[in-house]
Design an enzyme around this catalytic site. Structure first.
Site, mmCIF file in Angstrom:
data_model
loop_
_atom_site.group_PDB
_atom_site.id
_atom_site.type_symbol
_atom_site.label_atom_id
_atom_site.label_comp_id
_atom_site.label_asym_id
_atom_site.label_seq_id
_atom_site.Cartn_x
_atom_site.Cartn_y
_atom_site.Cartn_z
ATOM 1 N N TYR A 135 -28.937 33.175 -12.959
ATOM 2 C CA TYR A 135 -29.766 32.134 -12.366
ATOM 3 C C TYR A 135 -31.035 32.739 -11.755
ATOM 4 O O TYR A 135 -31.355 32.502 -10.594
ATOM 5 C CB TYR A 135 -28.993 31.377 -11.292
ATOM 6 C CG TYR A 135 -27.833 30.541 -11.802
ATOM 7 C CD1 TYR A 135 -27.506 30.507 -13.154
ATOM 8 C CD2 TYR A 135 -27.067 29.790 -10.936
ATOM 9 C CE1 TYR A 135 -26.448 29.758 -13.621
ATOM 10 C CE2 TYR A 135 -25.997 29.031 -11.395
ATOM 11 C CZ TYR A 135 -25.689 29.019 -12.736
ATOM 12 O OH TYR A 135 -24.632 28.267 -13.187
ATOM 13 N N LYS A 185 -18.121 39.890 -19.747
ATOM 14 C CA LYS A 185 -18.252 39.607 -21.177
ATOM 15 C C LYS A 185 -18.994 40.785 -21.807
ATOM 16 O O LYS A 185 -19.945 40.630 -22.587
ATOM 17 C CB LYS A 185 -18.996 38.286 -21.411
ATOM 18 C CG LYS A 185 -18.962 37.790 -22.868
ATOM 19 C CD LYS A 185 -17.558 37.581 -23.406
ATOM 20 C CE LYS A 185 -17.606 37.111 -24.870
ATOM 21 N NZ LYS A 185 -16.247 37.096 -25.481
ATOM 22 N N ASP A 218 -13.934 34.420 -21.593
ATOM 23 C CA ASP A 218 -13.268 33.435 -22.433
ATOM 24 C C ASP A 218 -11.757 33.497 -22.258
ATOM 25 O O ASP A 218 -11.087 32.477 -22.080
ATOM 26 C CB ASP A 218 -13.676 33.594 -23.898
ATOM 27 C CG ASP A 218 -13.794 35.045 -24.346
ATOM 28 O OD1 ASP A 218 -13.545 35.961 -23.535
ATOM 29 O OD2 ASP A 218 -14.141 35.276 -25.525
ATOM 30 N N ASP A 242 -19.698 30.120 -11.213
ATOM 31 C CA ASP A 242 -19.952 28.689 -11.118
ATOM 32 C C ASP A 242 -18.991 27.924 -12.024
ATOM 33 O O ASP A 242 -18.337 26.956 -11.605
ATOM 34 C CB ASP A 242 -21.399 28.416 -11.510
ATOM 35 C CG ASP A 242 -21.873 27.017 -11.140
ATOM 36 O OD1 ASP A 242 -21.102 26.264 -10.519
ATOM 37 O OD2 ASP A 242 -23.023 26.677 -11.465
ATOM 38 N N ASP A 246 -15.318 25.659 -10.824
ATOM 39 C CA ASP A 246 -15.128 24.239 -11.113
ATOM 40 C C ASP A 246 -13.891 24.021 -11.985
ATOM 41 O O ASP A 246 -13.153 23.040 -11.803
ATOM 42 C CB ASP A 246 -16.367 23.668 -11.800
ATOM 43 C CG ASP A 246 -17.487 23.363 -10.813
ATOM 44 O OD1 ASP A 246 -17.316 23.646 -9.612
ATOM 45 O OD2 ASP A 246 -18.540 22.865 -11.243
#
Length: 350
Positions: A135, A185, A218, A242, A246
Site C-alpha cells: 500500500y 509468497k 495461498d 488485510d 477479514d
C-alpha cells in the site's frame, strides 16, 4: 486524576451508532475502575467531503497530535470513491502517527456460530504491517484514455519496517502460545517477499523459544479455513494481513464483531482503534448494527492506555452477551437491536 484525551471520529453510516455504543460501555467501565477519559468529537467523514471537498481539514493531523488515542467508527459512503475516503482520512492518520502495527484479534466466542463445522477454541491474532508494503504511494498512471493506458504501483518493503513488525509479533507470541506464522509468497514475488522472509528469520533467531513457520499466502488462506485452531500469532505484510484478517473474521462468525488497533507501540504518537466492518450504508439508521466490533476496539484502546483490567471486563461482558441469542444482533442469529446489545453490555460490565 488527569483525564486521558480521546479524539472521536464517528465517520459514516453505522459508524455513529456503534461509536455511541462503545462510549456507553466505556462510560460504565471507567466508573467501575475510576478511569477518567475526555472526548472530543470530529465530524470528519464522507459527508464533510461532499460539503467541503475534504475528508478532514488541512490541519487535521496537527489537531489529532495532542490526543492520547483516536476512536474511529467507519469510513465510506456511496458516491465517494473508496480510495478518496481512505486516503483522505484513515491512511494519512496511520502514516503520520507511525501506526505501523495493525492488530486484529480473532476469537470464536461461545454462542457464535462459525461457518466452519468445527471452530471451537479458535483464538489467534493477525499482526499486519500497516504503513508500507503493497500500500505504497509510489506509482502512477500514463496515457489515460488511450489504448496503451497503463498503471504502475510499487511495493515498498524496508528493513526497518519488516524488523519492527516482526519484533512486535515475536514479542506478542512470547506472551501467548509461543507460535508465530509468517505469511509470504516468496516463490512467486521475487524481490520483496524473499527479503521479508530473510528479515523475519533474522529476528526470529533472537527468540529460540518461539516456534516460527513460514507459509505461502495461498496455502495459509486455505489453512485458516481447514484448521484455524493451529494458529496463534500470524504476521503479514500490509496487503496479506488485510485479506487474512477479514477472512479470519468470517471464520469467527461475523465481521461485525471484529476489532482492530492501529498502534504506535512507542506511544510517541496517538494510536487509533476501529471496528473493521465498514460503514454498512444498507443498514445505517435502522438500529440493527452489531456494536461488538466497536466495543472490542474500545477495550483494546483501554488496554493500550494502561487499563488492562478494565479492558478485560469489557471482553468478559462481550462473551456473556454473545452467548445468549436475545443479546445478539441479527448477523449472529439473534434478535436484539443495537440498543439492546449495548444495554446488555453495560449491565454486564457493571
Amino acid at each position: 486524576m488527569t483525564a486521558q484525551k480521546i479524539a472521536v471520529i464517528p465517520g459514516d453510516g453505522i459508524g455513529g451508532e456503534v461509536i455511541d455504543s462503545a462510549r456507553a460501555v466505556l462510560d460504565a467501565v471507567c466508573v467501575k475502575h475510576s478511569i477518567s477519559l475526555s472526548y472530543t468529537d470530529f465530524d470528519w467523514s464522507c459527508e464533510r467531503y461532499a460539503n467541503e471537498g475534504a475528508m478532514m481539514p488541512a490541519d487535521g493531523i496537527d489537531t489529532l497530535r495532542e490526543f492520547d488515542a483516536i476512536l474511529l467508527g467507519a469510513v465510506g459512503w456511496p458516491g465517494v470513491p473508496d480510495h478518496v475516503s481512505l486516503w483522505g482520512l484513515l491512511i494519512p492518520i496511520r502514516r503520520a502517527f507511525r501506526q505501523y502495527v495493525n492488530l486484529r484479534p480473532i476469537r470464536v466466542f461461545d454462542g457464535v456460530r462459525s461457518p466452519l463445522r468445527d471452530a471451537d477454541g479458535v483464538d489467534f491474532v493477525v499482526v499486519r504491517e500497516n504503513v508500507e508494503g503493497e500500500y505504497s504511494e509510489i506509482g502512477g498512471r500514463m496515457n489515460r484514455g488511450f489504448p496503451d493506458e497503463m498503471a504502475v504501483q510499487e511495493s515498498v518493503f524496508t528493513r526497518v519496517g519488516i524488523t519492527r513488525i516482526a519484533d512486535y509479533a515475536l514479542e506478542l507470541a512470547a506472551t501467548r502460545r509461543k507460535r508465530l506464522t509468517s505469511a509470504t509468497k516468496s516463490n512467486g514475488i521475487v524481490h520483496t517477499l524473499p527479503f521479508w522472509d530473510e528479515v523475519v528469520a533474522e529476528r526470529s533467531a533472537r527468540h529460540p523459544d518461539i516456534e516460527v513457520v513460514s507459509e505461502h499466502i495461498d496455502a495459509l488462506a486455505a489453512k485458516f479455513v481447514l484448521d484455524p485452531r493451529r494458529f496463534d500469532v500470524v504476521v503479514a505484510s500490509n496487503l496479506f494481513g488485510d485479506i487474512l484478517s477479514d477472512l479470519a473474521a468470517g471464520v469467527a462468525g461475523s465481521i461485525g464483531i471484529a476489532p482492530s488497533a492501529n498502534l504506535d507501540p512507542t506511544k510517541q504518537y496517538p494510536s487509533m482503534f476501529e471496528p473493521v466492518h465498514g460503514s454498512a450504508p444498507d443498514i445505517a439508521g435502522r438500529g440493527v448494527a452489531n456494536p461488538v466490533g466497536a466495543v472490542w476496539s474500545a477495550a483494546m484502546m483501554l488496554d493500550h492506555l494502561g487499563h488492562p483490567a478494565a479492558a478485560a471486563d469489557i471482553v468478559t461482558a462481550m462473551a456473556a452477551t454473545l452467548a445468549e441469542p436475545h443479546t445478539r444482533t441479527g448477523d449472529l442469529g439473534g434478535s436484539a437491536s443495537t440498543r439492546e446489545v449495548t444495554d446488555a453490555l453495560v449491565d454486564a460490565v457493571r
